[in-house]
Design a protein around this motif. Structure first.
Motif, PDB file in Angstrom:
ATOM      1  N   ILE A   1      20.454  28.853 -34.569  1.00 37.77           N
ATOM      2  CA  ILE A   1      21.324  27.772 -35.024  1.00 37.77           C
ATOM      3  C   ILE A   1      22.169  27.279 -33.851  1.00 37.77           C
ATOM      4  N   THR A   2      22.149  25.971 -33.623  1.00 32.38           N
ATOM      5  CA  THR A   2      22.842  25.406 -32.465  1.00 32.38           C
ATOM      6  C   THR A   2      23.841  24.327 -32.830  1.00 32.38           C
ATOM      7  N   SER A   3      23.969  24.019 -34.122  1.00 32.27           N
ATOM      8  CA  SER A   3      24.830  22.904 -34.514  1.00 32.27           C
ATOM      9  C   SER A   3      25.622  23.248 -35.771  1.00 32.27           C
ATOM     10  N   PRO A   4      26.858  22.728 -35.905  1.00 28.64           N
ATOM     11  CA  PRO A   4      27.642  22.938 -37.130  1.00 28.64           C
ATOM     12  C   PRO A   4      26.942  22.376 -38.369  1.00 28.64           C
ATOM     13  N   GLU A   5      26.154  21.320 -38.174  1.00 31.03           N
ATOM     14  CA  GLU A   5      25.351  20.777 -39.263  1.00 31.03           C
ATOM     15  C   GLU A   5      23.895  20.824 -38.825  1.00 31.03           C
TER      16      GLU A   5
END
Length: 239
Positions: free
Chosen positions: A204-208
């Motif tokens: 996972i690399t993004s808040p969304e």
């Protein structure tokens, strides 16, 4: 705790119809419980966004888990007789015909609907059931009500800030891409089909985090959000 779990168990049967609901195989070998329980509760519903909430359960077989005075007696079956507090436009659909289950059995159901602005707020749900127990050589119907679940309806997701600890997946159902809001609180995700087969995984690399589901076949899938040895499981539908 058993009462809380049982309230969750019967909540999943709160619909008055049956359909091809796909249960999470992860819970089929559990002894007794419901996922999510009344502490975790249901995901938030947003105005203008199609709502799908699954609930998996494993029923007790001892009537004492419903009423201590019948401890040791066997629950042969139970059936939901009514649900109070369910907003207009929301429906429970059971995995079993007529929302009737055998004691000690596993199953699942889904809550679906579309919230309106007039329904914004917290809706307390009370599930009414009738269990049939084997008692003193015969069958005895026992009526009970279980409160504890809440359906929270909020304004449109695009016009609000989701709480930092709230995981929200949209759109759901989806055809090509889903977004996982607040995914950054986890390290990675894995997507599994109903047969337990791993079909996708990624850091996972993004808040969304956006997940491409174009290649997936139509059906039900489970996202496992992973953080070390812990995980959070969420359900989505590819249409």
């Amino acid at each position: 705790m058993k009462k809380l779990l049982l309230s969750a168990l019967v909540a999943l049967s709160a619909g008055f119809s049956s359909a091809q609901i796909t249960c999470n195989p992860q819970y089929q070998d559990s002894t007794f419980g419901a996922w999510p329980d009344t502490i975790t509760n249901f995901a938030t519903a947003y105005v203008g966004v199609a709502y799908v909430q699954g609930l998996d359960f494993k029923a007790p077989s001892d009537a004492g888990d419903i009423n201590p005075q019948y401890s040791g007696a066997t629950i042969s079956s139970y059936k939901v007789t009514g649900v109070t507090g369910l907003p207009s436009g929301f429906t429970y659909t059971c995995s079993a015909s007529n929302c009737e289950y055998a004691g000690g059995s596993a199953g699942c159901a889904e809550l679906t609907g579309n919230a309106t602005a007039a329904q914004i707020g917290t809706h307390n749900l009370t599930i009414n059931i009738q269990a049939v127990i084997s008692f003193m050589g015969g069958s005895l119907p026992v009526n009970h009500s279980f409160p504890g679940y809440k359906l929270v309806i909020e304004e449109q997701l695009s016009s609000k800030i989701v709480a930092p600890d709230e995981i929200y997946i949209f759109p759901n159902p989806a055809t090509s891409t889903i977004s996982v809001v607040n995914a950054h609180t986890f390290e990675s995700f894995e997507v599994y089909g109903v047969n337990g087969q791993l079909v996708a995984q990624k850091a996972i690399t993004s808040p969304e985090e956006k997940i491409d589901i174009t290649a997936l076949k139509e059906g039900v899938y489970f996202i496992h959000l992973i953080n070390g040895s812990s995980s959070s499981i969420h359900k989505f539908v590819k249409k």
